[in-house]
Write a protein that holds these residues in place. Structure first.
Motif, PDB file in Angstrom:
ATOM      1  N   LYS A  94      -2.713   3.408   9.086  1.00 19.43           N
ATOM      2  CA  LYS A  94      -2.018   4.401   8.916  1.00 19.43           C
ATOM      3  C   LYS A  94      -1.981   5.884  10.421  1.00 19.43           C
ATOM      4  O   LYS A  94      -3.583   5.183  10.706  1.00 19.43           O
ATOM      5  CB  LYS A  94      -2.385   4.955   7.711  1.00 19.43           C
ATOM      6  CG  LYS A  94      -1.952   3.743   6.926  1.00 19.43           C
ATOM      7  CD  LYS A  94      -0.379   3.622   6.367  1.00 19.43           C
ATOM      8  CE  LYS A  94      -0.145   2.928   5.819  1.00 19.43           C
ATOM      9  NZ  LYS A  94      -0.199   2.306   4.426  1.00 19.43           N
ATOM     10  N   TYR A  95      -1.580   6.475  10.297  1.00 19.56           N
ATOM     11  CA  TYR A  95      -2.099   7.761  11.465  1.00 19.56           C
ATOM     12  C   TYR A  95      -2.308   9.019  11.107  1.00 19.56           C
ATOM     13  O   TYR A  95      -1.721   9.059  10.139  1.00 19.56           O
ATOM     14  CB  TYR A  95      -1.419   7.420  12.713  1.00 19.56           C
ATOM     15  CG  TYR A  95      -1.710   5.770  13.187  1.00 19.56           C
ATOM     16  CD1 TYR A  95      -2.265   5.657  14.224  1.00 19.56           C
ATOM     17  CD2 TYR A  95      -0.551   5.106  12.802  1.00 19.56           C
ATOM     18  CE1 TYR A  95      -2.125   3.809  14.898  1.00 19.56           C
ATOM     19  CE2 TYR A  95      -0.310   3.967  13.434  1.00 19.56           C
ATOM     20  CZ  TYR A  95      -1.211   3.598  14.452  1.00 19.56           C
ATOM     21  OH  TYR A  95      -1.136   1.986  14.202  1.00 19.56           O
ATOM     22  N   VAL A  96      -3.167   9.642  10.755  1.00 26.19           N
ATOM     23  CA  VAL A  96      -3.060  11.144  10.859  1.00 26.19           C
ATOM     24  C   VAL A  96      -3.145  11.798  11.766  1.00 26.19           C
ATOM     25  O   VAL A  96      -4.064  11.920  13.351  1.00 26.19           O
ATOM     26  CB  VAL A  96      -4.566  11.347   9.613  1.00 26.19           C
ATOM     27  CG1 VAL A  96      -4.401  12.841   9.651  1.00 26.19           C
ATOM     28  CG2 VAL A  96      -4.822  10.566   9.040  1.00 26.19           C
ATOM     29  N   VAL A  97      -1.998  12.893  12.122  1.00 26.14           N
ATOM     30  CA  VAL A  97      -1.956  13.727  13.651  1.00 26.14           C
ATOM     31  C   VAL A  97      -3.163  14.983  13.051  1.00 26.14           C
ATOM     32  O   VAL A  97      -1.987  15.526  12.177  1.00 26.14           O
ATOM     33  CB  VAL A  97      -0.404  13.762  13.504  1.00 26.14           C
ATOM     34  CG1 VAL A  97      -1.122  14.515  15.411  1.00 26.14           C
ATOM     35  CG2 VAL A  97      -0.579  12.538  14.109  1.00 26.14           C
ATOM     36  N   VAL A 126     -17.019  12.217   5.912  1.00 21.46           N
ATOM     37  CA  VAL A 126     -16.170  14.261   5.868  1.00 21.46           C
ATOM     38  C   VAL A 126     -14.691  13.961   6.350  1.00 21.46           C
ATOM     39  O   VAL A 126     -14.443  14.999   5.569  1.00 21.46           O
ATOM     40  CB  VAL A 126     -17.517  15.197   6.834  1.00 21.46           C
ATOM     41  CG1 VAL A 126     -16.618  16.415   7.453  1.00 21.46           C
ATOM     42  CG2 VAL A 126     -18.701  15.344   5.614  1.00 21.46           C
ATOM     43  N   LEU A 127     -14.347  13.712   7.557  1.00 24.64           N
ATOM     44  CA  LEU A 127     -13.498  13.425   7.948  1.00 24.64           C
ATOM     45  C   LEU A 127     -12.426  12.357   6.733  1.00 24.64           C
ATOM     46  O   LEU A 127     -11.287  13.109   6.850  1.00 24.64           O
ATOM     47  CB  LEU A 127     -13.323  12.759   9.014  1.00 24.64           C
ATOM     48  CG  LEU A 127     -14.311  13.160  10.072  1.00 24.64           C
ATOM     49  CD1 LEU A 127     -14.077  12.407  11.727  1.00 24.64           C
ATOM     50  CD2 LEU A 127     -13.302  15.119  10.387  1.00 24.64           C
ATOM     51  N   PHE A 170      -9.010  14.269   5.802  1.00 28.41           N
ATOM     52  CA  PHE A 170      -7.633  13.369   5.325  1.00 28.41           C
ATOM     53  C   PHE A 170      -6.892  12.981   4.159  1.00 28.41           C
ATOM     54  O   PHE A 170      -5.791  13.058   4.193  1.00 28.41           O
ATOM     55  CB  PHE A 170      -7.944  12.470   7.033  1.00 28.41           C
ATOM     56  CG  PHE A 170      -8.535  12.736   7.758  1.00 28.41           C
ATOM     57  CD1 PHE A 170      -7.815  13.556   8.128  1.00 28.41           C
ATOM     58  CD2 PHE A 170      -8.858  11.540   8.727  1.00 28.41           C
ATOM     59  CE1 PHE A 170      -8.425  14.099   9.961  1.00 28.41           C
ATOM     60  CE2 PHE A 170      -9.717  11.694   9.687  1.00 28.41           C
ATOM     61  CZ  PHE A 170      -9.575  13.376  10.489  1.00 28.41           C
ATOM     62  N   GLY A 171      -7.854  13.448   3.829  1.00 26.36           N
ATOM     63  CA  GLY A 171      -7.224  12.669   1.789  1.00 26.36           C
ATOM     64  C   GLY A 171      -7.155  11.188   1.946  1.00 26.36           C
ATOM     65  O   GLY A 171      -5.818  11.509   1.016  1.00 26.36           O
ATOM     66  N   LEU A 172      -8.033  10.412   1.853  1.00 28.59           N
ATOM     67  CA  LEU A 172      -7.900   9.299   2.624  1.00 28.59           C
ATOM     68  C   LEU A 172      -8.442   8.484   1.440  1.00 28.59           C
ATOM     69  O   LEU A 172      -9.479   9.584   0.403  1.00 28.59           O
ATOM     70  CB  LEU A 172      -8.873   8.602   3.413  1.00 28.59           C
ATOM     71  CG  LEU A 172      -8.471   8.582   4.805  1.00 28.59           C
ATOM     72  CD1 LEU A 172      -9.367   8.208   6.024  1.00 28.59           C
ATOM     73  CD2 LEU A 172      -6.652   8.675   5.243  1.00 28.59           C
ATOM     74  N   SER A 173      -7.494   7.532   0.763  1.00 26.36           N
ATOM     75  CA  SER A 173      -7.989   7.399  -0.699  1.00 26.36           C
ATOM     76  C   SER A 173      -9.324   6.026  -0.502  1.00 26.36           C
ATOM     77  O   SER A 173      -9.300   5.771   0.397  1.00 26.36           O
ATOM     78  CB  SER A 173      -6.669   6.686  -1.313  1.00 26.36           C
ATOM     79  OG  SER A 173      -6.753   5.200  -0.291  1.00 26.36           O
ATOM     80  N   GLU A 174      -9.686   4.970  -2.112  1.00 27.19           N
ATOM     81  CA  GLU A 174     -10.953   4.486  -1.955  1.00 27.19           C
ATOM     82  C   GLU A 174     -10.272   3.271  -0.645  1.00 27.19           C
ATOM     83  O   GLU A 174     -10.833   2.940  -0.196  1.00 27.19           O
ATOM     84  CB  GLU A 174     -10.651   4.237  -2.889  1.00 27.19           C
ATOM     85  CG  GLU A 174     -12.065   4.569  -3.733  1.00 27.19           C
ATOM     86  CD  GLU A 174     -12.793   4.967  -4.009  1.00 27.19           C
ATOM     87  OE1 GLU A 174     -13.672   3.456  -3.679  1.00 27.19           O
ATOM     88  OE2 GLU A 174     -13.207   5.662  -3.657  1.00 27.19           O
ATOM     89  N   SER A 175      -9.057   2.650  -0.732  1.00 25.13           N
ATOM     90  CA  SER A 175      -8.885   2.058  -0.232  1.00 25.13           C
ATOM     91  C   SER A 175      -7.915   2.023   1.589  1.00 25.13           C
ATOM     92  O   SER A 175      -7.648   0.912   1.951  1.00 25.13           O
ATOM     93  CB  SER A 175      -7.617   1.048  -0.885  1.00 25.13           C
ATOM     94  OG  SER A 175      -6.094   1.665  -0.956  1.00 25.13           O
TER      95      SER A 175
END
Ligand SMILES: Cc1cc2nc3c(=O)[nH]c(=O)nc-3n(C[C@H](O)[C@H](O)[C@H](O)COP(=O)(O)O)c2cc1C
Length: 192
Positions: free
Chosen positions: A47-50, A131-132, A136-141
């Motif tokens: 997945k990509y976070v811009v 921190v990042l 980015f609101g990433l989940s555990e997985s």
């Protein structure tokens, strides 16, 4: 030299940039290039976070480390030299537990697609991932693999042959341009 080989040779790591934004069409093409990359069993776990809003770019930038072989005053971009875009590469572990090769292929496509438009890049592994990931609101997985920095470079970068087996440290020349030693083909290839 054909166009592809020239692109590959000049698509180096760049670490100082103009403060000029990268057009949306180019960002879209970088993302399409990532989508086109191969992945094991075609699982497509990335997945990509811009990150392109200036305040967000500044925040990501402050959580990255640049040019470990150089003293920070030389290698770390100054505020007025920082990239203008980051794209984070995220591994979705619910889809695949092992996607480092997939990530490498996607990153290669992204940096080449960018450079095809004169947009330089730096792949950043040395970043503050906790921190990042939160930013980015990433989940555990969802595991942050790298962030890739982009912008129009204000310096050049060129390769040269290594002079000895341990001569792999890139350096900056008197003009402030990067020089990247690459091992010679005869040192890395054997024919059966
Ligand atoms: C997986 C990976 C992680 C990297 N992480 C960083 C980093 O955290 N900071 C940095 O300044 N450069 C980083 N780089 C850039 C390398 O230093 C650079 O690719 C190497 O010196 C060779 O230069 P070249 O890309 O011009 O061939 C990374 C490159 C890769 C492939």
């Amino acid at each position: 030299m054909n166009d592809l080989m020239k692109l590959l040779e000049t698509r180096r790591t760049y670490r100082r940039f103009e403060q000029r934004e990268v057009a949306r069409e180019i960002i879209d093409e970088i993302l399409v290039a990532a989508r086109l990359a191969s992945s094991a069993a075609n699982r497509q776990p990335l997945k990509y976070v811009v990150v392109s809003k200036p305040a967000d770019v500044t925040e990501v930038f402050s959580n990255t480390r640049w040019a470990g072989y150089l003293p920070p005053e030389l290698g770390q971009p100054k505020d007025e030299e920082k990239p203008v875009l980051f794209i984070a590469v995220v591994q979705d572990e619910t889809i695949s537990k092992s996607s480092d090769t997939d990530a490498g292929l996607a990153i290669a496509n992204m940096t080449l697609a960018a450079w095809n438009h004169g947009v330089g890049s730096c792949i950043i592994g040395a970043c503050n991932k906790p921190v990042l990931s939160e930013m980015f609101g990433l989940s555990e997985s969802e595991k942050l693999h790298t962030v890739v920095a982009f912008g129009y470079p204000t310096h050049t970068s060129r390769i040269e042959d290594t002079k000895s087996a341990d001569d792999i440290k890139y350096y900056m020349d008197e003009a402030g341009d990067y020089v990247v030693p690459k091992r010679k083909l005869e040192d890395v290839v054997r024919y059966l």
